[in-house]
Each structure stands twice: as structure tokens, then as C-alpha cells.
Design an enzyme around this catalytic site. Structure first.
Site, mmCIF file in Angstrom:
data_model
loop_
_atom_site.group_PDB
_atom_site.id
_atom_site.type_symbol
_atom_site.label_atom_id
_atom_site.label_comp_id
_atom_site.label_asym_id
_atom_site.label_seq_id
_atom_site.Cartn_x
_atom_site.Cartn_y
_atom_site.Cartn_z
ATOM 1 N N ASP A 46 0.839 -1.205 0.000
ATOM 2 C CA ASP A 46 0.000 0.000 0.000
ATOM 3 C C ASP A 46 0.879 1.262 0.000
ATOM 4 O O ASP A 46 0.378 2.384 -0.098
ATOM 5 C CB ASP A 46 -1.008 -0.004 1.159
ATOM 6 N N ASP A 85 -1.271 -6.153 -0.605
ATOM 7 C CA ASP A 85 -1.372 -5.478 0.695
ATOM 8 C C ASP A 85 -2.779 -4.915 0.868
ATOM 9 O O ASP A 85 -3.226 -4.092 0.057
ATOM 10 C CB ASP A 85 -0.345 -4.328 0.691
ATOM 11 N N LYS A 115 -1.463 -9.349 2.660
ATOM 12 C CA LYS A 115 -0.787 -8.907 3.891
ATOM 13 C C LYS A 115 -1.739 -8.003 4.654
ATOM 14 O O LYS A 115 -2.447 -7.190 4.053
ATOM 15 C CB LYS A 115 0.516 -8.170 3.570
ATOM 16 N N GLU A 184 8.410 -4.354 11.088
ATOM 17 C CA GLU A 184 8.839 -3.046 10.577
ATOM 18 C C GLU A 184 9.331 -2.149 11.698
ATOM 19 O O GLU A 184 8.615 -1.919 12.687
ATOM 20 C CB GLU A 184 7.699 -2.353 9.802
#
Ligand code: KIV
Length: 281
Positions: A46, A85, A115, A184
Site C-alpha cells: 500500500d 497489501d 498482507k 517493521e
């Protein structure tokens, strides 16, 4: 022969054997380049909201927009594992809507899985999508779709409470059936510990060297996105400058009548032109 080089479950088998390489791609050419260089999987992220559509963050991108990118990537990287995503608001409203939208990534976007960003709070949604037969990749740590709630995009997990929440989320997502988890922007020591505690691959971005794999945004790797340059990014070329120089040379060449020349032109015999002159002059 399988339809693609690696299935989500074959990705799991790589844990502990070899490093997994992922990259984002959004269009036919970036996907083709990714496939030619042998990445293990492509994420149609995204992040397209920013790098392809010019929005300041990932919130605005819609299902229709990301599906268009997925379709292009599927044509460019037919043989590579492709993960779509799920955009903000495409999975939070209800399990039914989440399954439906995840299904569109498979049915229309020709992806092999989706995801989803989030930890413990998305576990019921992940379970529902996995039960529908759609492979899910998790994404914890800094989750841009929750940036308003978590207070921006700063590294997370430096205190015990948040480190524990990230670890609990990883364990719960694994139990819910995700085949891999993106970590992340968390400290290296924490990602190393999570990698040790889960049996599925961890894919780091800003999470240090000890994860099972790494992922970066295509435009960051080739230096094409000058707006933001996070600490964890490695750009291998300054694509933005290279492209700008090439375009400037083109503009200059046309203005100065250096392009096109004979090499770039088609020809016809002088007789034909003479004949035309006789008719029209
Ligand atoms: O959208 C994206 O590019 C991502 C990666 C940062 C993992 O989610």
C-alpha cells in the site's frame, strides 16, 4: 509444474536455510525487473499510495487502485510469489468484508496471498481469511495504517510494554495461521528474539540483520523516491537523478535539434516526394 516459483508454504521452508528476499512492485516493469533478479516474493504494497499516487501516506489508497497495480505486477512477474497489501478500511469493518476483499486480490489481482497490518487486534480477521483458504502475511512493529494510534512512524519496541505487545502479537498471528510476518522498524535484538520464537519466517524492514528475510520498497532500492529517506533504506543508485538527467538530455536534444537524427528516422525515396509535390504544389 507449479504455476509460480514459490508458494507461501515453500517460503516457510526457507526459514533457517537461506535468507528470503522480498521487494515491493506496483507495475509491469518493476515486477519484471524484480522477477529477473530472482526475488523470493513481491509485495504489491500500500506504499503505492505514496510512491505511485503521490499521497502523503498510505491511508487514501483504495481497493480498486491497488487491484490495478496487482494486475500489472501479475503480468510482469507471472512466476513469482505475489502478495497483495490490504488497504486501510478494506479489512477492519467486518470479517465478511475482509474475506471478500482478500478474495479480490486472488480472483482479480492474481495474487497468491494478502498482507494485513496489525497485531492482536486483527487476529480474528486473520483467522477468518485463512479459513477461507487465503494465505495471510502479518505485519507488526510500525504499522503505517495505525500511525495515528501508535504516534507516528518512529521505531517501536524500545520499552518492555511495547516489546511484549509486539512479541505477543507475533505469537498470536502465528497461531492464527499467518505464513510469514513483516517486522517493521523495531530494534534488532527484539526482531532476533521474535525470529527465534516463531516457526514462520520473519521479514524485516528496519528490523536489523537477524530476521529470516528482508523487504524494501522498490523506489527506495533504486533511489526513485526523494520525499522520504528513512535510516533503514539502502539505495543502490540515485534513480531520481539518473532519470532526471536522462529527461533533461532529451529536452535539450529536441530544443537544439539534435534529436531525432537519421538513426531514429524512417526514409522514403525522393521520387515519391517529387510525385507528391507534383500533385499538391
Ligand atoms: O506497503 C509496503 O510497502 C509495506 C512494506 C513496507 C513492508 O508494507
Amino acid at each position: 509444474m507449479s504455476l509460480f516459483q514459490l508458494s507461501p508454504h515453500q517460503l516457510v521452508d526457507k526459514k533457517g536455510k537461506e535468507k528470503i528476499v522480498g521487494i515491493t512492485a506496483y507495475d509491469y516493469i518493476s515486477a519484471r525487473l524484480a522477477e529477473e533478479t530472482g526475488v523470493d516474493f513481491i509485495l504489491i504494497g500500500d506504499s503505492a499510495s505514496m510512491v505511485m499516487l503521490g499521497h502523503p501516506d498510505t491511508f487514501p489508497i483504495t481497493m480498486d487502485e491497488i487491484l490495478l497495480f496487482c494486475k500489472a505486477v501479475s503480468r510482469g512477474a507471472e512466476k513469482t510469489l505475489r502478495i497483495g497489501d490490504m488497504p486501510f478500511l478494506s479489512y477492519q469493518v467486518s470479517k465478511e468484508q475482509a474475506i471478500y476483499n482478500a478474495g479480490l486480490f486472488i480472483k482479480e489481482g492474481r495474487c497468491h496471498g494478502v498482507k494485513i497490518e496489525g497485531g492482536l487486534e486483527v487476529v480474528p480477521i486473520v483467522e477468518a481469511i485463512v479459513r477461507a483458504g487465503i494465505p495471510v502475511m502479518g505485519h507488526i512493529g510500525v504499522t503505517p495504517q495505525r500511525s495515528m494510534e501508535i504516534g507516528g512512524l518512529k521505531v517501536r519496541g524500545k520499552n518492555l510494554e511495547i516489546a511484549k505487545d509486539i512479541l505477543d502479537s507475533a505469537l498470536a498471528l502465528e497461531k492464527a495461521g499467518v505464513f510469514a510476518i513483516v517486522l517493521e522498524c523495531i530494534p534488532s535484538e527484539l526482531s532476533e528474539y521474535i525470529t527465534e520464537k516463531v516457526k514462520i519466517p520473519t521479514i524485516g524492514i528496519g528490523a536489523g540483520p537477524k530476521t529470516d528475510g528482508q523487504i524494501l520498497v522498490f523506489h527506495d532500492v533504486v533511489g526513485l523516491f526523494p520525499n522520504i529517506r528513512p535510516k533503514f533504506v539502502k539505495s543502490y543508485i540515485n534513480g531520481y537523478e539518473l532519470f532526471r538527467d536522462a529527461l533533461s538530455s532529451y529536452v535539450k536534444d529536441v530544443k537544439e535539434k539534435n534529436f531525432p537524427n537519421r538513426e531514429h528516422s524512417f526514409t522514403v525515396s525522393q521520387e515519391i516526394i517529387e510525385e507528391l509535390r507534383k500533385i499538391y504544389d
